[in-house]
Design an enzyme around this catalytic site. Structure first.
Site, short mmCIF file in Angstrom:
data_model
loop_
_atom_site.label_atom_id
_atom_site.label_comp_id
_atom_site.label_asym_id
_atom_site.label_seq_id
_atom_site.Cartn_x
_atom_site.Cartn_y
_atom_site.Cartn_z
CG ASP A 1 -21.90 81.17 66.77
OD1 ASP A 1 -21.12 82.05 66.39
OD2 ASP A 1 -22.69 80.58 66.01
CG LEU A 2 -24.16 87.17 66.70
CD1 LEU A 2 -25.08 87.62 67.84
CD2 LEU A 2 -23.39 88.36 66.13
CG ASP A 3 -24.23 85.15 62.64
OD1 ASP A 3 -24.86 86.09 63.10
OD2 ASP A 3 -23.27 85.30 61.85
CB THR B 1 -27.30 87.53 61.01
OG1 THR B 1 -26.17 86.77 61.42
CG2 THR B 1 -27.74 88.45 62.14
CE LYS C 1 -27.07 78.10 59.08
NZ LYS C 1 -28.17 77.45 59.80
CB SER D 1 -19.17 86.15 66.92
OG SER D 1 -19.79 86.27 65.66
CB ALA D 2 -17.53 82.98 62.60
CE LYS E 1 -16.88 80.41 66.26
NZ LYS E 1 -18.31 80.73 66.42
CD GLU F 1 -20.45 77.80 67.18
OE1 GLU F 1 -21.35 77.69 66.33
OE2 GLU F 1 -19.48 78.57 67.04
CG ASP F 2 -25.75 77.97 64.43
OD1 ASP F 2 -24.59 78.41 64.62
OD2 ASP F 2 -26.43 78.23 63.43
#
Length: 220
Positions: free
Chosen positions: A11-13, A19, A47, A118-119, A149, A173-174
């Site tokens: 995942d990105l964020d 961000t 999130k 990424s979302a 997601k 993932e976070d």
């Protein structure tokens, strides 16, 4: 016997960079304009959720889910994104989360492929600003998938793009929605963050600087 791992999908964020604060500020401004104030606790529920679904959650919070047409909702979501894009103009490699470069280097040294699921529809822009685009064999973001997601589509698309079977992938993932998506895709789920949120992860660390491919593989 567990399948051989061939790829790690991020995942990105909240994993590569954070961000989330920029998303929060952009959504908060829109919420205030709509007379729907919300706090950071509510923001946690956004999130890993798509822009469209996040807007629906905010409107529902304010009892205004039926107050706008679909076109008006698109306009509102675009307004939020325009503000977000303005806020992230100053992102640089200084915004990479601790330990991520070392973790990416470890994955590369092991000969594994690296992907992103990424979302965010701005994933490529952010990754390039962070200076880590060269690490990723492929990037799949929300702009190219129909389901957000916790639906597994974005992770399945990432595995397909890497030409790796889902069961041979690790997802990182976070967000709880992301962990659910990873499992639904048939992948091994690594969570970054508190156990209260990520208790369903197969392997969890409190922060990115604790990520270790060797330890993750050993945990399987």
């Amino acid at each position: 016997m567990a399948p051989t791992i061939e790829a790690v999908i991020f995942d990105l964020d909240g994993v590569i960079t954070d961000t989330a604060e920029y998303h929060y500020l952009a959504w908060k401004q829109l919420g205030e304009e709509l007379d729907i104030p919300f706090d950071r606790d509510f923001n946690e529920t956004l999130k890993g959720v798509s822009r469209t679904d996040s807007l629906e959650r905010i409107l529902t919070l304010g009892g205004k889910q039926d107050a706008f047409t679909e076109q008006e909702k698109i306009t509102l979501a675009t307004k939020k994104n325009d503000h977000y894009v303005t806020l992230i103009q100053h992102i640089s490699e200084q915004d990479l989360l601790p330990g991520i470069i070392a973790f990416l280097d470890e994955i590369r040294a092991a000969g594994l492929k690296i992907g992103m699921a990424s979302a965010s529809k701005n994933a490529l822009t952010v990754v390039e600003a962070l200076g880590v685009r060269h690490y990723f064999d492929d990037i799949v973001d929300a702009a190219t998938v129909a389901q957000s997601k916790p639906h597994p589509e974005v992770f399945l698309r990432a595995a397909e793009a890497l030409d790796v079977a889902p069961e041979c992938c690790i997802g990182v993932e976070d967000a709880a929605a992301g962990i659910t998506a990873i499992h639904a895709a048939g992948m091994y789920a690594v969570g970054v963050g508190p156990e209260t949120t990520l208790h369903e992860a197969d392997y969890r660390v409190d922060s990115t600087d604790l990520l270790s491919l060797e330890q993750i593989l050993a945990s399987r």
